[in-house]
Design a protein around this motif. Structure first.
Motif, PDB file in Angstrom:
ATOM      1  N   LYS A  98       2.883  -0.931  -2.786  1.00 35.35           N
ATOM      2  CA  LYS A  98       2.512  -1.800  -1.397  1.00 35.35           C
ATOM      3  C   LYS A  98       1.666  -0.539  -0.779  1.00 35.35           C
ATOM      4  O   LYS A  98       0.602  -0.771   0.051  1.00 35.35           O
ATOM      5  CB  LYS A  98       3.739  -1.958  -0.649  1.00 35.35           C
ATOM      6  CG  LYS A  98       3.798  -2.489   0.512  1.00 35.35           C
ATOM      7  CD  LYS A  98       5.055  -2.795   1.215  1.00 35.35           C
ATOM      8  CE  LYS A  98       5.667  -3.985   0.530  1.00 35.35           C
ATOM      9  NZ  LYS A  98       6.972  -4.218   1.528  1.00 35.35           N
ATOM     10  N   GLU A 114      -2.194 -11.638  -2.510  1.00 31.84           N
ATOM     11  CA  GLU A 114      -1.713 -12.775  -2.106  1.00 31.84           C
ATOM     12  C   GLU A 114      -3.151 -13.630  -1.745  1.00 31.84           C
ATOM     13  O   GLU A 114      -4.066 -13.079  -1.545  1.00 31.84           O
ATOM     14  CB  GLU A 114      -1.039 -12.645  -0.806  1.00 31.84           C
ATOM     15  CG  GLU A 114       0.386 -12.061  -0.661  1.00 31.84           C
ATOM     16  CD  GLU A 114       1.196 -12.477  -1.608  1.00 31.84           C
ATOM     17  OE1 GLU A 114       1.262 -13.720  -1.598  1.00 31.84           O
ATOM     18  OE2 GLU A 114       2.029 -12.119  -2.500  1.00 31.84           O
ATOM     19  N   PRO A 115      -3.174 -15.003  -1.977  1.00 30.66           N
ATOM     20  CA  PRO A 115      -4.321 -15.690  -1.740  1.00 30.66           C
ATOM     21  C   PRO A 115      -5.074 -15.486  -0.629  1.00 30.66           C
ATOM     22  O   PRO A 115      -6.529 -15.397  -0.721  1.00 30.66           O
ATOM     23  CB  PRO A 115      -3.880 -17.277  -1.968  1.00 30.66           C
ATOM     24  CG  PRO A 115      -2.475 -17.254  -2.504  1.00 30.66           C
ATOM     25  CD  PRO A 115      -1.921 -15.922  -2.283  1.00 30.66           C
ATOM     26  N   GLU A 161      -1.493  -8.527  -8.245  1.00 32.37           N
ATOM     27  CA  GLU A 161      -2.216  -9.497  -7.908  1.00 32.37           C
ATOM     28  C   GLU A 161      -2.039  -9.662  -6.261  1.00 32.37           C
ATOM     29  O   GLU A 161      -1.331  -9.271  -5.726  1.00 32.37           O
ATOM     30  CB  GLU A 161      -1.953 -11.228  -8.347  1.00 32.37           C
ATOM     31  CG  GLU A 161      -2.086 -11.113  -9.965  1.00 32.37           C
ATOM     32  CD  GLU A 161      -3.545 -11.163 -10.153  1.00 32.37           C
ATOM     33  OE1 GLU A 161      -4.360 -11.443  -9.402  1.00 32.37           O
ATOM     34  OE2 GLU A 161      -3.693 -10.915 -11.549  1.00 32.37           O
ATOM     35  N   GLU A 173      -5.078 -12.593   1.000  1.00 28.48           N
ATOM     36  CA  GLU A 173      -5.756 -11.390   0.583  1.00 28.48           C
ATOM     37  C   GLU A 173      -7.088 -11.372  -0.228  1.00 28.48           C
ATOM     38  O   GLU A 173      -7.822 -10.656   0.030  1.00 28.48           O
ATOM     39  CB  GLU A 173      -4.629 -10.320   0.116  1.00 28.48           C
ATOM     40  CG  GLU A 173      -3.572  -9.988   1.248  1.00 28.48           C
ATOM     41  CD  GLU A 173      -2.299  -9.225   0.545  1.00 28.48           C
ATOM     42  OE1 GLU A 173      -1.384  -9.003   1.481  1.00 28.48           O
ATOM     43  OE2 GLU A 173      -2.205  -9.387  -0.727  1.00 28.48           O
TER      44      GLU A 173
END
Length: 129
Positions: A69, A104-105, A102, A107
């Motif tokens: 993160k 997030e969509p 992966e 991002e």
């Protein structure tokens, strides 16, 4: 006796102040506090402060998922600051820890760091596509 009462009062006030900071903040590690502060600075648009806090969190020792993160947010901060190479380098570090990372969509669709992330991921031979 008066001294003991004062010490207990100060301890009680300290615990009260820690509780007011929010649930879990009292027992949160210094590294996790730095991570939270770094992400908050990032979200507020204070990118140099975010980078400093996130790097500090990494230096203080985070768990594996929090390391990923921190590197991800460092990448974001570098990308929006026009430091694309540092952005890619942070994504590479995150992918070294978690090759299956992966975004997030929302991002992944970002016009700056989306391509930087995909480029870093493409260079990882063990990354799943």
């Amino acid at each position: 006796m008066k001294t003991l009462r004062n010490i207990l009062l100060l301890a009680w006030l300290g615990m009260l102040a820690a509780c007011a900071a929010g649930p879990g903040k009292m027992f949160e590690s210094k590294a996790n506090q730095s991570l939270s502060a770094g992400i908050e600075n990032y979200n507020e648009g204070r990118y140099p402060e975010a980078v400093k806090g996130l790097q500090s969190a990494l230096d203080q020792g985070l768990g594996v998922s929090d390391q990923v993160k921190a590197h991800k947010y460092l990448a974001f901060a570098h990308c929006v600051s026009g430091k694309e190479r540092l952005c890619r380098d942070e994504f590479k570090k995150a992918l070294e820890i978690n090759p299956n990372l992966e975004l997030e969509p929302a991002e992944a669709g970002h016009p700056i760091w989306g391509p930087a992330f995909r480029a870093a991921k493409a260079k990882k031979p063990d990354a799943k596509k």
